[in-house]
Design an enzyme around this catalytic site. Structure first.
Site, PDB file in Angstrom:
ATOM      1  CG  HIS A 102      41.246  36.704  32.537  1.00  0.00           C
ATOM      2  ND1 HIS A 102      40.032  36.034  32.427  1.00  0.00           N
ATOM      3  CD2 HIS A 102      42.044  36.404  33.781  1.00  0.00           C
ATOM      4  CE1 HIS A 102      40.149  35.199  33.454  1.00  0.00           C
ATOM      5  NE2 HIS A 102      41.167  35.365  34.065  1.00  0.00           N
ATOM      6  CD  GLU A 119      42.838  36.713  37.532  1.00  0.00           C
ATOM      7  OE1 GLU A 119      41.539  36.563  38.164  1.00  0.00           O
ATOM      8  OE2 GLU A 119      43.122  35.708  36.734  1.00  0.00           O
ATOM      9  CG  HIS A 177      45.797  32.440  34.594  1.00  0.00           C
ATOM     10  ND1 HIS A 177      45.355  33.552  33.657  1.00  0.00           N
ATOM     11  CD2 HIS A 177      44.505  32.517  35.375  1.00  0.00           C
ATOM     12  CE1 HIS A 177      44.255  34.044  33.836  1.00  0.00           C
ATOM     13  NE2 HIS A 177      43.481  33.356  34.909  1.00  0.00           N
ATOM     14  NE  ARG A 197      35.509  27.915  30.886  1.00  0.00           N
ATOM     15  CZ  ARG A 197      34.270  27.910  30.498  1.00  0.00           C
ATOM     16  NH1 ARG A 197      33.701  27.862  29.371  1.00  0.00           N
ATOM     17  NH2 ARG A 197      33.370  28.460  31.376  1.00  0.00           N
TER      18      ARG A 197
END
Length: 322
Positions: A102, A119, A177, A197
């Site tokens: 991200h 996150e 991740h 991605r």
């Protein structure tokens, strides 16, 4: 109107890697592979609606517009787009998620009005042998990663970590991740739906076509020298004390074991989000009481003031804006 804890109807998202495990929390799932339950959301791709009290029927965006800083606190909104700053999810990973990364708030190619995405994950349940992908192998550079992607060797560049229930992972923007099959996760994140991605196992998406990859953006935003990601075991034996799991510029998340009655208080600066991870109990405040069950999420206004958690070995996560 007197403040009170808000509950929401979750927005369910079908994902190629999802399953049906969220039904165990009594959540209503549509047909299909449900990978994400957006439990508290104020985003164009998913806005949850209040199901209790005087505000029942309103979306979180409407509550924000109507009550704004009064209920969410002086720090309880995004400076960039004015929206509620966090997005709270439950994730059911029946299959592996894509390998992804991200961006941060400062990435110049972010979609208009979108935030970056830092996150954290709290593992609610994990099947024996479950694992995740968490970061790059030492020494991997942009050039070596790009070469590995071109040669179909990306998995050689990634670190795999075994997981079990109670593990916690902090995932700042720039961390490569992926959740893998067999885990059930509570996710606290910036209010963003931007994912780049790197790899998706060459599988078809829900429409039968390969899902889009974002190689250039991914290579641009990865923190090759380290993002500040941390992980920890979170065994809590002492009841009614907070253990800090993640402390970021965007949220602070703590874990607590509720045994008996625990008197707490909100602050004028931030709302409080309570996620019940296991067990059951109640949330009480001046004006009412709500039952609290595993899988439920509550948004406590900054102006609520004193409240009480009661339970018998009820595990909760508490998140606030710092």
């Amino acid at each position: 109107m007197k403040p009170y804890p808000l509950q929401f109807k979750a927005e369910m998202k079908e994902r190629v890697w999802g399953g049906r495990a969220l039904e165990q929390f009594g959540l209503e799932l549509p047909e299909g592979r449900i990978g994400e339950g957006w439990m508290i959301g104020d985003h164009p791709n998913g806005t949850t609606r209040v199901v209790n009290g005087e505000l029942a029927g309103l979306g979180l965006d409407e509550v924000r517009e109507r009550l704004g800083k009064t209920w969410f606190g002086t720090k309880g909104f995004s400076e960039k787009n004015g929206r509620f700053p966090l997005l709270i999810k439950l994730l059911d990973c029946e299959d592996d998620l894509s390998v992804q990364v991200h961006p941060s708030d400062s990435y110049e190619r972010l979609p208009a009005g979108e935030l970056g995405k830092t996150e954290m994950w709290y593992i609610l349940d994990a099947k024996p042998g479950a694992k995740i992908i968490y970061g790059l192998e030492p020494g991997v550079t942009r050039d070596s990663l790009a070469a590995a992607i071109a040669d179909g060797r990306i998995m050689d560049c990634l670190q795999e970590v075994s997981v079990e229930a109670g593990d916690s992972f902090y995932i700042p923007a720039g961390t490569v991740h992926a959740l893998c099959s067999g885990v059930l996760v509570a996710e606290i994140q910036q209010n963003s739906d931007t994912t780049y991605r790197l790899y998706d196992y060459n599988r078809p998406g829900l429409d039968g076509k390969p899902r889009e990859l974002h190689i250039e953006d991914s290579l641009n935003v990865i923190a090759y020298e380290g993002s500040g990601a941390t992980r920890m075991k979170t065994n809590v034996s002492q009841p009614n004390e907070w253990l800090t799991l993640a402390q970021s510029p965007y949220f602070v998340t703590q874990k607590g074991l509720v045994n008996g009655s625990w008197a707490l208080e909100t602050t004028p600066e931030s709302f409080t989000i309570i996620i019940v991870c296991s067990g059951s109990g109640t949330i009480g405040w001046d004006g009412g009481r709500l039952d609290a069950q595993a899988g439920q999420c509550f948004l406590l206004p900054a102006t609520l003031g004193a409240y009480t958690l009661e339970g018998d070995n009820m595990t909760v996560l508490r998140s606030m804006v710092p």
